[in-house]
Design a protein around this motif. Sequence first.
Motif, short mmCIF file in Angstrom:
data_model
loop_
_atom_site.label_atom_id
_atom_site.label_comp_id
_atom_site.label_asym_id
_atom_site.label_seq_id
_atom_site.Cartn_x
_atom_site.Cartn_y
_atom_site.Cartn_z
N UNK A 100 -4.45 -13.04 -3.22
CA UNK A 100 -5.26 -11.89 -2.81
C UNK A 100 -4.48 -11.00 -1.85
N UNK A 101 -3.72 -11.63 -0.95
CA UNK A 101 -2.91 -10.86 0.00
C UNK A 101 -1.82 -10.09 -0.73
N UNK A 102 -1.22 -10.73 -1.73
CA UNK A 102 -0.18 -10.06 -2.53
C UNK A 102 -0.80 -8.88 -3.30
N UNK A 103 -2.00 -9.09 -3.82
CA UNK A 103 -2.69 -8.01 -4.52
C UNK A 103 -2.82 -6.79 -3.60
N UNK A 104 -3.33 -7.01 -2.39
CA UNK A 104 -3.53 -5.91 -1.43
C UNK A 104 -2.18 -5.25 -1.12
N UNK A 105 -1.15 -6.08 -0.93
CA UNK A 105 0.18 -5.56 -0.62
C UNK A 105 0.69 -4.62 -1.72
N UNK A 106 0.63 -5.08 -2.96
CA UNK A 106 1.19 -4.29 -4.07
C UNK A 106 0.39 -3.00 -4.25
N UNK A 107 -0.93 -3.12 -4.12
CA UNK A 107 -1.77 -1.94 -4.28
C UNK A 107 -1.45 -0.89 -3.20
N UNK A 108 -1.35 -1.32 -1.94
CA UNK A 108 -1.06 -0.37 -0.86
C UNK A 108 0.35 0.19 -0.99
N UNK A 109 1.29 -0.67 -1.37
CA UNK A 109 2.68 -0.21 -1.53
C UNK A 109 2.77 0.85 -2.63
N UNK A 110 2.06 0.61 -3.71
CA UNK A 110 2.07 1.56 -4.82
C UNK A 110 1.47 2.91 -4.39
N UNK A 111 0.40 2.86 -3.61
CA UNK A 111 -0.18 4.11 -3.07
C UNK A 111 0.81 4.81 -2.14
N UNK A 112 1.43 4.00 -1.25
CA UNK A 112 2.38 4.57 -0.29
C UNK A 112 3.59 5.18 -1.00
N UNK A 113 3.96 4.58 -2.13
CA UNK A 113 5.10 5.10 -2.90
C UNK A 113 4.72 6.31 -3.75
#
Length: 209
Positions: A100-113
Amino acid sequence: MSLLLDNQFKELPPDKSIDTKLFLETVAHLPTFFDCLGSKVFSPIKSDISGNITKIRGIYLKDPTKYVTLQSILEAEREAHAAEWPKVGATLALMWLKRGLRFIQIMLQSLADGEKDENNPNLIKVNVTKAYEQALKKYHGWMVQKLFSAALNAAPYRSNFLKSLSKGEEVKEDVCLANVRQFLVNYTITVDAIYEMYTDMNAELDYTV
Ligand code: EIS
């Protein structure tokens, strides 16, 4: 202020050990992240993650000096439950929580990118789908995958999501994304360290639910 920056992860020591108490205090705020998604559809996901945190906290509190780092909990459980381990106790709860933490990380990173669907730039489906495919999909059977694609239709607009991360304040998008990037620094290091620990201890399972 930003919801994320209020609850930043601490820097890890050189040996990358994770202090259980600090970790639990910081992740305790993360289920509110799901409130930013704005729909009750996400409540079962929020309660799954909260359940993982409660499970780990319950075990930690039984002996805080023994369980001072996350690794010490895994080692103690490996010793105590040789037959069932790693599908047991806090080892299992953290195995799922980290996804779940990885999910949040990838989602936020993708938005930030700035990754976007050019035809629908205000949707976050691309970001959520990327996170789902990389962090969770392989652990979900057909039924749960279907539920997730249905839940995806309830994902908020990008602008609303960013606004709720800023606790409803009118913050410029670039400021909000800068906050996301800052949050991601120690967060990503911590999530990576948990993944590494599962690999090193041979504690990862790949069964589906
Ligand atoms: C683990 O859960 C437990 O976490 C763990 C232990 O019990 C273990 C035993 O095998 O299972 O089944 C859970 C899995 N967790 C495994 C799934 C829960 C999520 C809810 C299921 C689907 C409902 C979705 C909503 C449906 C509504 C549809 C309505 C349509 C209109 C699209 C956005 C997605 C965001 C995803 C964010 C991260 C989710 C993390 C899920 C983790 C997961 O897959 S223990 O418990 O050891 O602590 O006791």
